[in-house]
Design a protein around this motif. Sequence first.
Motif, mmCIF file in Angstrom:
data_model
loop_
_atom_site.group_PDB
_atom_site.id
_atom_site.type_symbol
_atom_site.label_atom_id
_atom_site.label_comp_id
_atom_site.label_asym_id
_atom_site.label_seq_id
_atom_site.Cartn_x
_atom_site.Cartn_y
_atom_site.Cartn_z
ATOM 1 N N THR A 297 0.852 -1.196 0.000
ATOM 2 C CA THR A 297 0.000 0.000 0.000
ATOM 3 C C THR A 297 0.879 1.234 0.000
ATOM 4 N N TRP B 143 -0.437 8.658 1.971
ATOM 5 C CA TRP B 143 -0.423 9.122 3.366
ATOM 6 C C TRP B 143 -1.837 9.402 3.856
ATOM 7 N N ARG C 202 -4.995 5.895 1.187
ATOM 8 C CA ARG C 202 -4.230 4.678 0.926
ATOM 9 C C ARG C 202 -4.638 4.074 -0.413
ATOM 10 N N TYR C 203 -3.690 3.540 -1.114
ATOM 11 C CA TYR C 203 -3.973 2.884 -2.392
ATOM 12 C C TYR C 203 -3.070 1.658 -2.526
#
Length: 218
Positions: A44, A47, A50-51
């Motif tokens: 992931t 900051w 999240r991705y």
Amino acid sequence: MGKEENETPGWTQLKLPGQAPSPRCGHTVTSGGHYLLLFGGHGTGGWLTRYDIYHNDCIVLDRVSVQWKRLLTSNEPPPARAYHSITCIGSRYLLFGGFDGKITFGDLWWLVPEEDPIARRLPASPPRNFPPSNDPEREDVAMENDAHQTAVKESRIKESEVSELQKKLEISATLSSPKLQIVEELEDGEFLELASRLIAENFAGNEHISHSQVNLTV
């Protein structure tokens, strides 16, 4: 990683030098020779938001120097993925499948390290251009071969053009067919008869026009 007979039973966290991999899951760690090969995985990033991140990096843990190293390859690696499988065969690695968050892969990849005997083989040398020979006989033979190859190419081009024309006109004869005979115009009786008839009709038409013009003037 060291002398196992001096180790105490239990877990020990290892902090190894080098370029360690980023946190991830769904990766593979495969043992081959004195290396542990780590490939791919799912992590992931971000900051505030999240991705997902899918990796296709290749990192080895050297058992001799006990440190992480990035494995450089001479071409593009497989697309990033996780939850795949890698099998070590000799000093090479075979990768299959995986998932990148959208696509489930079914491709197969083969990794050959630099120290593998296959990688050390020299590529096939290109055909050499020999310097021109001073022998006139060899030059004549070479010119004849070039002329023959050119004639063959031109013949093939003509045959292809003729075949296309025959298809359009629905003609089944070929240039090499013995049944197709070209008759000279002066030896073609039907052609001479048709030409004579056309000339006679044309002459008769001109005579009729001349008489009509005479009557009109009178």
